[in-house]
Design a protein around this motif. Structure first.
Motif, PDB file in Angstrom:
ATOM      1  N   SER A  46      41.357  70.954   5.260  1.00  0.00           N
ATOM      2  CA  SER A  46      39.776  69.991   5.528  1.00  0.00           C
ATOM      3  C   SER A  46      38.991  69.475   4.769  1.00  0.00           C
ATOM      4  N   GLY A  47      39.945  68.958   3.852  1.00  0.00           N
ATOM      5  CA  GLY A  47      38.801  67.934   2.989  1.00  0.00           C
ATOM      6  C   GLY A  47      39.231  66.451   3.311  1.00  0.00           C
ATOM      7  N   ALA A  48      39.959  66.325   3.537  1.00  0.00           N
ATOM      8  CA  ALA A  48      40.790  64.449   3.555  1.00  0.00           C
ATOM      9  C   ALA A  48      41.433  64.430   5.352  1.00  0.00           C
ATOM     10  N   CYS A  49      40.844  62.992   6.152  1.00  0.00           N
ATOM     11  CA  CYS A  49      41.575  63.011   7.095  1.00  0.00           C
ATOM     12  C   CYS A  49      42.132  61.628   7.629  1.00  0.00           C
ATOM     13  N   ASP A  50      43.083  61.683   8.393  1.00  0.00           N
ATOM     14  CA  ASP A  50      42.603  59.824   8.701  1.00  0.00           C
ATOM     15  C   ASP A  50      42.485  59.774  10.798  1.00  0.00           C
ATOM     16  N   PHE A  51      42.716  58.721  10.532  1.00  0.00           N
ATOM     17  CA  PHE A  51      42.040  57.952  12.268  1.00  0.00           C
ATOM     18  C   PHE A  51      42.868  57.202  12.639  1.00  0.00           C
ATOM     19  N   GLY A  52      42.326  56.853  13.963  1.00  0.00           N
ATOM     20  CA  GLY A  52      43.074  55.648  14.482  1.00  0.00           C
ATOM     21  C   GLY A  52      42.715  56.030  16.195  1.00  0.00           C
ATOM     22  N   LEU A  53      43.939  55.800  16.671  1.00  0.00           N
ATOM     23  CA  LEU A  53      43.057  55.139  18.292  1.00  0.00           C
ATOM     24  C   LEU A  53      43.971  55.170  19.694  1.00  0.00           C
ATOM     25  N   SER A  54      43.646  55.530  20.416  1.00  0.00           N
ATOM     26  CA  SER A  54      44.683  55.495  21.450  1.00  0.00           C
ATOM     27  C   SER A  54      43.886  54.946  22.426  1.00  0.00           C
ATOM     28  N   MET A  55      44.824  54.465  23.717  1.00  0.00           N
ATOM     29  CA  MET A  55      43.637  54.330  24.999  1.00  0.00           C
ATOM     30  C   MET A  55      44.581  55.174  26.112  1.00  0.00           C
ATOM     31  N   SER A 104      48.020  44.845  11.893  1.00  0.00           N
ATOM     32  CA  SER A 104      47.897  44.377  12.962  1.00  0.00           C
ATOM     33  C   SER A 104      46.528  44.543  14.194  1.00  0.00           C
ATOM     34  N   ASP A 105      46.242  43.722  15.167  1.00  0.00           N
ATOM     35  CA  ASP A 105      45.384  44.686  15.784  1.00  0.00           C
ATOM     36  C   ASP A 105      45.756  45.717  17.003  1.00  0.00           C
ATOM     37  N   TRP A 106      44.740  46.353  16.550  1.00  0.00           N
ATOM     38  CA  TRP A 106      45.252  47.660  17.534  1.00  0.00           C
ATOM     39  C   TRP A 106      45.205  47.236  18.785  1.00  0.00           C
ATOM     40  N   THR A 107      44.841  46.931  20.013  1.00  0.00           N
ATOM     41  CA  THR A 107      45.274  47.016  21.058  1.00  0.00           C
ATOM     42  C   THR A 107      46.677  45.826  21.641  1.00  0.00           C
ATOM     43  N   SER A 108      46.917  45.262  20.689  1.00  0.00           N
ATOM     44  CA  SER A 108      47.945  44.474  21.006  1.00  0.00           C
ATOM     45  C   SER A 108      49.607  45.247  20.419  1.00  0.00           C
ATOM     46  N   LEU A 109      49.008  45.877  19.402  1.00  0.00           N
ATOM     47  CA  LEU A 109      50.352  47.280  18.766  1.00  0.00           C
ATOM     48  C   LEU A 109      50.197  47.988  19.762  1.00  0.00           C
ATOM     49  N   LEU A 110      48.937  48.507  20.449  1.00  0.00           N
ATOM     50  CA  LEU A 110      49.724  49.580  21.666  1.00  0.00           C
ATOM     51  C   LEU A 110      50.363  49.481  22.438  1.00  0.00           C
ATOM     52  N   GLU A 111      50.151  47.954  23.458  1.00  0.00           N
ATOM     53  CA  GLU A 111      50.912  47.433  24.207  1.00  0.00           C
ATOM     54  C   GLU A 111      51.934  47.124  23.814  1.00  0.00           C
ATOM     55  N   ALA A 112      52.340  47.246  22.756  1.00  0.00           N
ATOM     56  CA  ALA A 112      53.962  46.418  22.550  1.00  0.00           C
ATOM     57  C   ALA A 112      54.301  47.606  22.171  1.00  0.00           C
ATOM     58  N   VAL A 113      54.033  48.695  22.141  1.00  0.00           N
ATOM     59  CA  VAL A 113      55.296  49.263  21.592  1.00  0.00           C
ATOM     60  C   VAL A 113      54.152  51.039  22.470  1.00  0.00           C
ATOM     61  N   SER A 153      38.690  41.274  15.873  1.00  0.00           N
ATOM     62  CA  SER A 153      39.606  42.056  16.457  1.00  0.00           C
ATOM     63  C   SER A 153      39.687  43.155  15.014  1.00  0.00           C
ATOM     64  N   LEU A 154      39.885  45.109  15.617  1.00  0.00           N
ATOM     65  CA  LEU A 154      40.239  45.235  14.845  1.00  0.00           C
ATOM     66  C   LEU A 154      41.878  45.925  14.274  1.00  0.00           C
ATOM     67  N   GLN A 155      41.329  46.419  13.418  1.00  0.00           N
ATOM     68  CA  GLN A 155      43.058  46.130  13.120  1.00  0.00           C
ATOM     69  C   GLN A 155      43.434  47.504  12.470  1.00  0.00           C
ATOM     70  N   ALA A 156      44.379  47.592  12.780  1.00  0.00           N
ATOM     71  CA  ALA A 156      45.252  49.097  12.128  1.00  0.00           C
ATOM     72  C   ALA A 156      46.102  48.450  10.883  1.00  0.00           C
TER      73      ALA A 156
END
Ligand SMILES: C[S@@+](CC[C@H](N)C(=O)[O-])C[C@H]1O[C@@H](n2cnc3c(N)ncnc32)[C@H](O)[C@@H]1O
Length: 360
Positions: free
Chosen positions: A161-170, A54-63, A2-5
């Motif tokens: 240009s010196g920092a970033c946030d990263f994340g995922l969507s389907m 929170s687990d990222w896949t179930s999070l995105l399914e929830a919202v 499980s990958l956590q967001a």
């Protein structure tokens, strides 16, 4: 595994951060996700930091993305990378992602390098145009980029240009354009920029199958508050016949399609003699009055589907939207009309939102 967001990140039009914050809290609360909203006014970005990952896949399914109104795009926030070295930012980002995910099955289908939709972020957007190909190359070399249509999108949000946030969507559960910014061409003969709102709504609020079955020659549409005719033109160009209701004049280019009939009447009282496939409405009026009009067309069987604008008040915009949603749903539910409603603050919307409503 499980990958956590750690939270969610949302893009929006600058000035609408508090609406996105309110809807993030409401949507996440439905799914027992608690946390804190972080945003600066006019930053065009909102971060929701969870109390517990929170687990990222179930999070995105929830919202799911279709449930959001004021967020132009949203993704599961997985982490941040600071102090990117000027000589090799792509290498530093790739190393971090490899360290986190190379031992998991996660591979990215696409990379989206993002920035806030503000004037201040223009400089970053120039940098990202040059930087994105380097990053794609570095990720591909490490086997992290699969370029598969069904694999998650990697979002990298840069405020500098010196920092970033990263994340995922389907794919399919995200905005149809990067950051929700719709780049659309003005159609030939379009009399107003407003035409782009309806063009964007067709893509942002409807599926390909819905567009194919409902936007085709032979169907009939009514356009309330039609002048000068930008919305009517969208239908005519797809071969639908349109009754364009407005006391104001329609552009010659719109009438020249031969598919648009000008009806000089009050859009609140005029009704078609027969049921139509579509009713759209762009009249500038109190949102509750428009919502009541739309509901009336559906419960009296005058149309099957509609796209309409709700002009937002200066204050309590989120509450007003929810009030209109409840008003329409209650009237249709009372008549036993099963329906689907999608709402979005589109890229081409300013002080309004656009709604797609259809019987199902
Ligand atoms: C924002 S404009 C519509 C632009 C149009 N959608 C386009 O793409 O060109 C709003 C229009 O609503 C019309 N309108 C406002 N109240 C109306 C009413 N009660 N009946 C008919 N038209 C009305 C105005 O005359 C105006 O032309």
């Amino acid at each position: 595994m499980s990958l956590q967001a750690i939270g969610l990140i949302m893009h929006c039009r600058a000035g609408f951060e508090s609406e996105v914050g309110a809807e993030a809290l409401a949507l996440c609360e439905r799914h027992k996700l608690a946390g804190t909203i972080h945003s600066r006014s006019d930053s065009a970005l909102v971060r929701f930091v969870f109390n517990q990952p929170s687990d990222w896949t179930s999070l995105l399914e929830a919202v799911p993305f279709t449930d959001w109104v004021f967020a132009r795009e949203r993704f599961a926030w997985m982490g941040s990378i600071a102090d990117l070295p000027e000589q090799d930012r792509a290498g530093a980002i790739t190393s971090e992602l490899v360290a986190r995910y190379a031992k998991t099955p996660l591979r990215f289908g696409r990379v989206s390098c993002e920035f806030a939709d503000t004037n201040e972020a223009k400089e970053v957007s120039g940098f990202l145009r040059r930087f994105a190909p380097h990053l794609e190359k570095a990720l591909t070399k490490k086997g992290m980029l699969a370029m598969r249509a069904d694999a998650p999108t990697l979002h990298l949000l840069f405020e500098t240009s010196g920092a970033c946030d990263f994340g995922l969507s389907m794919p399919g559960d995200a905005a149809p354009w990067p950051m929700g910014i719709a780049h659309l061409r003005m159609p030939l003969g379009a009399p107003s920029r407003s035409t782009l709102k309806l063009a964007e709504a067709f893509f942002a609020l409807m599926s390909e199958a819905e567009r194919a079955s409902t936007l085709r020659p032979g169907l009939r549409a009514v356009d309330l508050g039609a002048a000068p005719g930008g919305w009517s033109l969208q239908f005519a160009q797809r071969g639908l016949r349109v009754s364009a209701v407005d006391n104001g004049p329609l552009a010659e280019s719109v009438l020249a399609t031969g598919l648009v009939e000008h009806v000089r009447a009050d859009g609140f009282t005029w009704r078609p003699k027969q049921r139509v496939d579509w009713m759209v409405c762009d009249m500038v009026e109190q949102p509750a009055r428009v919502a009541a009009l739309i509901a009336d067309w559906f419960v009296t069987g005058r149309c099957r589907r509609s796209i309409f604008n709700l002009k937002l008040p200066m204050k309590k915009r989120y509450a007003e939207v929810e009030k209109c949603r409840a008003l329409i749903s209650a009237r249709l539910d009372d008549e036993g009309l099963s329906h689907l409603m999608r709402m979005r603050h589109l890229y081409h919307d300013r002080e309004e939102i656009t709604v797609y409503l259809t019987l199902v």
